[in-house]
Design an enzyme around this catalytic site. Structure first.
Site, PDB file in Angstrom:
ATOM      1  N   ARG A 289     -18.624   8.785  -1.155  1.00 13.26           N
ATOM      2  CA  ARG A 289     -17.366   8.658  -1.882  1.00 13.26           C
ATOM      3  C   ARG A 289     -16.464   9.770  -1.358  1.00 13.26           C
ATOM      4  NH1 ARG A 289     -16.331   5.979  -6.491  1.00 13.26           N
ATOM      5  NH2 ARG A 289     -18.484   5.676  -7.088  1.00 13.26           N
TER       6      ARG A 289
ATOM      7  N   GLU B 137      -3.716  -1.244  -0.037  1.00 13.23           N
ATOM      8  CA  GLU B 137      -4.266  -2.606  -0.086  1.00 13.23           C
ATOM      9  C   GLU B 137      -4.458  -3.049  -1.516  1.00 13.23           C
ATOM     10  OE1 GLU B 137      -7.867  -2.803   2.189  1.00 13.23           O
ATOM     11  OE2 GLU B 137      -6.798  -2.274   4.027  1.00 13.23           O
TER      12      GLU B 137
ATOM     13  N   LYS C 174      -6.386  -4.132  -4.608  1.00 16.67           N
ATOM     14  CA  LYS C 174      -7.772  -3.938  -5.042  1.00 16.67           C
ATOM     15  C   LYS C 174      -8.180  -5.186  -5.815  1.00 16.67           C
ATOM     16  CE  LYS C 174     -10.834  -0.526  -7.170  1.00 16.67           C
ATOM     17  NZ  LYS C 174     -11.784  -1.457  -7.727  1.00 16.67           N
TER      18      LYS C 174
ATOM     19  N   ARG D 229     -22.987  -4.947  -3.532  1.00 13.16           N
ATOM     20  CA  ARG D 229     -22.701  -3.524  -3.432  1.00 13.16           C
ATOM     21  C   ARG D 229     -23.975  -2.692  -3.604  1.00 13.16           C
ATOM     22  NH1 ARG D 229     -18.417   0.286  -6.011  1.00 13.16           N
ATOM     23  NH2 ARG D 229     -19.792   1.734  -7.010  1.00 13.16           N
TER      24      ARG D 229
ATOM     25  N   ARG E 234     -18.066  -7.224  -4.494  1.00 11.67           N
ATOM     26  CA  ARG E 234     -18.062  -6.737  -3.117  1.00 11.67           C
ATOM     27  C   ARG E 234     -19.209  -7.387  -2.357  1.00 11.67           C
ATOM     28  NH1 ARG E 234     -17.376  -0.457  -1.613  1.00 11.67           N
ATOM     29  NH2 ARG E 234     -17.394  -0.584   0.638  1.00 11.67           N
TER      30      ARG E 234
ATOM     31  N   GLU F  24     -14.141  -8.671  -0.623  1.00 18.62           N
ATOM     32  CA  GLU F  24     -14.307  -8.929  -2.049  1.00 18.62           C
ATOM     33  C   GLU F  24     -14.260 -10.443  -2.281  1.00 18.62           C
ATOM     34  OE1 GLU F  24     -14.737  -6.060  -3.725  1.00 18.62           O
ATOM     35  OE2 GLU F  24     -14.435  -6.566  -5.830  1.00 18.62           O
TER      36      GLU F  24
ATOM     37  N   LYS G  98      -8.670   4.918  -4.955  1.00 20.83           N
ATOM     38  CA  LYS G  98      -8.247   3.776  -5.766  1.00 20.83           C
ATOM     39  C   LYS G  98      -7.216   4.239  -6.781  1.00 20.83           C
ATOM     40  CE  LYS G  98     -12.512   4.405  -8.182  1.00 20.83           C
ATOM     41  NZ  LYS G  98     -13.695   3.963  -8.811  1.00 20.83           N
TER      42      LYS G  98
HETATM   43  P1  AMP Z   1     -15.140   1.850  -6.585  1.00 14.30           P
HETATM   44  O1  AMP Z   1     -16.270   0.915  -6.495  1.00 14.30           O
HETATM   45  O2  AMP Z   1     -14.772   2.186  -7.980  1.00 14.30           O
HETATM   46  O3  AMP Z   1     -15.324   3.056  -5.710  1.00 14.30           O
HETATM   47  O4  AMP Z   1     -13.849   1.073  -6.034  1.00 14.30           O
HETATM   48  C1  AMP Z   1     -13.917   0.465  -4.818  1.00 14.30           C
HETATM   49  C2  AMP Z   1     -14.275  -0.993  -4.994  1.00 14.30           C
HETATM   50  O5  AMP Z   1     -13.100  -1.784  -4.993  1.00 14.30           O
HETATM   51  C3  AMP Z   1     -15.071  -1.491  -3.822  1.00 14.30           C
HETATM   52  O6  AMP Z   1     -16.442  -1.317  -4.056  1.00 14.30           O
HETATM   53  C4  AMP Z   1     -14.701  -2.956  -3.733  1.00 14.30           C
HETATM   54  O7  AMP Z   1     -15.634  -3.720  -4.461  1.00 14.30           O
HETATM   55  C5  AMP Z   1     -13.374  -3.072  -4.448  1.00 14.30           C
HETATM   56  N1  AMP Z   1     -12.245  -3.473  -3.590  1.00 14.30           N
HETATM   57  C6  AMP Z   1     -11.385  -4.467  -3.856  1.00 14.30           C
HETATM   58  N2  AMP Z   1     -10.439  -4.572  -2.907  1.00 14.30           N
HETATM   59  C7  AMP Z   1     -10.703  -3.627  -1.986  1.00 14.30           C
HETATM   60  C8  AMP Z   1     -10.076  -3.229  -0.771  1.00 14.30           C
HETATM   61  N3  AMP Z   1      -8.958  -3.835  -0.296  1.00 14.30           N
HETATM   62  N4  AMP Z   1     -10.636  -2.211  -0.091  1.00 14.30           N
HETATM   63  C9  AMP Z   1     -11.730  -1.573  -0.562  1.00 14.30           C
HETATM   64  N5  AMP Z   1     -12.366  -1.908  -1.710  1.00 14.30           N
HETATM   65  C10 AMP Z   1     -11.855  -2.918  -2.422  1.00 14.30           C
END
Ligand code: AMP
Length: 593
Positions: free
Chosen positions: A421, A250, A252, A272, A257, A302, A427
């Protein structure tokens, strides 16, 4: 129960150097606490009065706390300020002043946990006219009945600075041992906490109704769920291997969020960090309210700033201008419109979807959301079974203004892991980024029709750099930002004479705009970075096979370079040089959005 009991526990916690001793002290405190007030005891120990998402915070100004201490001790505020300066902590200063007043023995044991909690809660909520006096009066009253040690902790609480350093996870351990039948039941408590983000509530349900009631815990609309987080990898093959050979890839999106809780027309939005941010985003609230085919649901997605005239996503920083704004909200909503990309569904009309595998959640999300153009839509997704497909999708994601991709497991065990996590979400962000410091001069070779306010005019221009060696203009960006209304009028006239019905022979483009031009008009353009692109043809195959270079987040600076011939535009070599020179490793930042 006496507040002193809590204070004694805090003193032990602060005196010890052993982690286990902290848990043990908490276990004893929780065992002693009547179930009726166990939630209050837990919040106080967290240094709070309520779960974060309720947004009720203590944090009295220093000056008011000083005035309250002065009134309780019947001394001059200046005396307290001297002690504060010396100690650097108002709590310690209060302790010493209370001790020197020799009222310790008389006062101790008078205050109950309820009395302290309820008064602090009242102080946190009171607002409007007369609230300052009312806060001082309330704090003075409880301080007047406090022992020196109690006064120290009440002072710190009132300022919102208890800082015991007790982690939520330690409180969960202590609850499991004290009331949950032992530490091995801790996962059950943690699951309940992840589903409601309210440690006081978990404690109270456990104390009053037992472990079975916690097992039955359900997702509840209105109580935010602790978000699932992603691991990170930088190799698509490794990602696929982790996920069993295939994954949902998907975009990102780089935004904020949001977890949206919708219940019969009323919508709450949580960040978040689970703060209630509903009031800052009435536009998203409206979109979600009208955008679901269900009475009650919880979706995550998002929120990203967008240029509605061109459909382009804009840099994340813009959204921060919307945060914390109370005034001028209407103007900001108009100036910085936001799109919402839904990427998960956790609950719909009585069904908890967190335990369902991801493909089932995505299907539900597709049938739930009523797509409203680019304002409300689903995260762009493909099923990737090869590293090449994932890499190609990544390039498209970057081209479309995203940060990278999130690969999601589609195996039967791909449930929504609240608060965790894990490797079911990975990601994949770029490791290197080429920041753009200089502006460039680019030639207009085409235009796309505008929408919305730009209907009937050009929405975005197709811009090219010059390949000197072969005398060809190769595209490098779609320029839709930075134009004032007068610019749009002017460009329409300026470009009119150069319109042609097909691509000019000296232009190399994979994109097909609505109108083509003879290369003639040169504009100055600023951008945020230069990225690899599967669409733009500048420097094709030069950095990577089957990819060109593009300028991300381009903006017209306002300068018409009518002093320049198109052949004097920035060259492909210069763009390549800028790309290499400005290449920097992307820092791993823990995204706060
Ligand atoms: P992280 O916060 O570093 O773990 O990365 C995940 C973050 O990416 C989530 O908290 C979301 O804010 C953002 N995000 C953006 N697009 C997506 C998506 N398609 N699915 C999940 N998270 C996403």
């Amino acid at each position: 129960m006496e507040y002193l009991k809590v204070v004694e526990a805090y003193q032990k916690i602060q005196a010890t150097t052993k982690r286990l001793a902290i848990t043990e002290t908490l276990v004893n405190l929780l065992k002693e606490t009547p179930p009726r007030i166990i939630d209050k005891t837990v919040y106080l120990t967290q240094g709070k009065l309520h779960p974060d998402y309720e947004g009720i915070e203590l944090g009295m100004a220093e000056k008011l706390v000083i005035r309250s201490i002065a009134a309780a001790l019947m001394i001059e505020p200046a005396k307290i300020e001297v002690g504060y300066k010396k100690e650097g902590d108002l709590g310690t200063a209060a302790l010493q002043l209370f001790q020197s007043q020799k009222i310790a023995k008389l006062s101790s044991g008078k205050l109950t946990i309820e009395r302290v909690y309820d008064e602090l809660d009242r102080i946190a909520r009171v607002s409007g006219k007369g609230s300052v006096d009312s806060k001082i009066k309330g704090l003075t009253e409880i301080l007047s009945q406090a022992s020196p040690e109690e006064a120290m902790y009440i002072t710190r609480m009132a300022m919102g600075r208890l800082r015991l350093g007790v982690a939520d996870m330690t409180i969960l351990d202590a609850l499991a041992i004290a009331l949950g039948g032992g530490k091995n039941n801790r996962p059950l408590l943690e699951r309940a906490y992840n589903l409601c983000s309210d440690l006081g509530y978990v404690a109270r349900v456990l104390a009053e109704r037992g472990l079975d009631a916690l097992k039955e815990f359900q997702v509840t609309v209105g109580r935010p769920i602790r978000p699932m987080l992603a691991e990170r990898l930088n190799d698509p093959q490794e990602i696929l291997d982790k996920m069993g050979g295939e994954a949902a890839a998907e975009y990102k999106y780089d935004g904020l969020r949001m977890q949206c809780h919708s219940s019969i027309g009323s919508v709450k939005l949580f960040s978040r960090r689970l703060e209630d941010i509903t009031s800052q985003f009435p536009d998203i609230q409206g979109l979600v309210r009208d955008g679901g085919r269900a009475k009650e649901f919880i979706v995550e997605g998002e929120a990203v700033p967008v240029n509605l005239e061109t459909g382009e996503l804009l840099p994340f920083q813009l959204i921060s201008q919307r945060r914390g704004r109370k005034y001028e909200l209407d103007r900001m909503i108009e100036e910085i419109p936001i799109s919402f990309f839904a990427f998960d569904v956790l609950y719909v009309d009585g069904v908890d979807y967190t335990q369902r595998p991801y493909p089932e959640r995505r299907d539900k999300l597709e049938s739930l959301i009523k797509i409203q153009g680019e304002r409300l839509t689903l995260a762009h997704q493909v099923i990737a079974k090869s590293a090449e497909k994932m890499e190609d999708f990544m390039e498209h994601a970057i081209e479309d203004g995203c940060e990278g991709i999130v690969a999601k497991s589609i195996k039967p065990d791909s449930v929504y892991k609240a608060g965790a996590r894990g490797w079911t979400w990975i990601k994949y962000k770029r490791e290197y980024k080429s920041e753009m410091q200089d502006t460039v001069d680019l030639t207009v070779v085409g235009a796309f029709a505008g929408r919305g306010r730009r209907g009937g005019k050009y929405g975005a221009l197709l811009m090219a750099a010059y390949d000197k060696k072969v005398d060809v203009f190769r595209t490098v960006t779609k320029l839709g930002s930075g134009f004032k209304d007068e610019d749009l009028e002017k460009l329409q006239k300026l470009l009119e004479p150069y319109k042609i019905p097909h691509k000019h022979a000296r232009v190399d483009s994979k994109l097909v705009p609505d109108v083509w031009f003879v290369p003639a008009v040169v504009l100055e353009v600023a951008g945020s970075e230069i990225t690899l692109s599967p669409i733009h043809t500048a420097a094709w195959d030069k950095v990577r096979k089957d990819a060109g270079l593009a300028i991300r987040f381009p903006r017209f600076t306002g300068k018409y370079r009518d002093d320049k011939e198109p052949e004097q535009s920035t060259t492909i070599e210069e763009i390549l040089e800028m790309y290499h020179k400005q290449l920097k490793k992307v820092k791993e930042q823990s995204s706060t959005a």
